[in-house]
Enzyme design. Sequence first.
Site, PDB file in Angstrom:
ATOM      1  N   TYR A 138     -12.250   4.862  14.317  1.00  0.00           N
ATOM      2  CA  TYR A 138     -11.136   5.137  13.410  1.00  0.00           C
ATOM      3  C   TYR A 138     -10.847   6.637  13.365  1.00  0.00           C
ATOM      4  CZ  TYR A 138      -8.460   5.381   9.053  1.00  0.00           C
ATOM      5  OH  TYR A 138      -7.496   5.633   8.107  1.00  0.00           O
ATOM      6  N   GLY A 151       0.791  -1.216   0.000  1.00  0.00           N
ATOM      7  CA  GLY A 151       0.000   0.000   0.000  1.00  0.00           C
ATOM      8  C   GLY A 151       0.826   1.270   0.000  1.00  0.00           C
TER       9      GLY A 151
END
Length: 228
Positions: A145, A16
């Site tokens: 989050y 990523g």
Amino acid sequence: MSSQRPLALVTGASRGIGAAVATALAPTHDLLLGGRDAAALAAVAARLGERALPWPVDLTDPDALAGATERIDELDVLVHSAGVGMLGTVAELDVATWRRQFEVNVVAVAELTRLLLPALRTARGTVVCVNSGAGLAARPGWGSYAASKFALKAFADALRGEEPDLRVCSVHPGRVDTDMQREVVAHEGGTYDGSRYLRPESVAAVVTAAVTASRDAHLTDLVVRPTG
């Protein structure tokens, strides 16, 4: 690793954004590739060449972190790219999820930075926290989050004020075409189309800009969003 080139440590470097950042820095920096998957890190290192070394460590293990950092005497760049994204409403997420999210996204970042501060001070280095759009605005179902990413920005802001010889940058990408994004879209019940999102390389270019800016320039908060 002994070289005239600056040294960069990139966490989350096995895939990523982290792998893309390592690739972008490889032409100009020696690299320590941080992550838990030793085999994946070795594959990235093999692709980048002999000046890139795997640095496998569990970032949430303080003793392992202390051992892994003790021989780093000078560090020019620290990029915090490792992170987790576990979504759900306040009603759905249990205490273990909240703790895990903050342990990876905030506590591990703070502890790794603390351990490396002497090396960063020696180099008058740059710290980049790969944050998120969720670190600027919270949405329903993203509370845990987003809270961890708001905390990460607060950490970076405090560090910048406390360490005037360091450059500290928060990078806030929108949605990025990564494995994590696939999990997010699956959670939302949508159909994944990576072409709608930022490429990891695009985020890496923004990180590289913060790292390679001339010494008179301190890029502090950068937001990058998909054009679509």
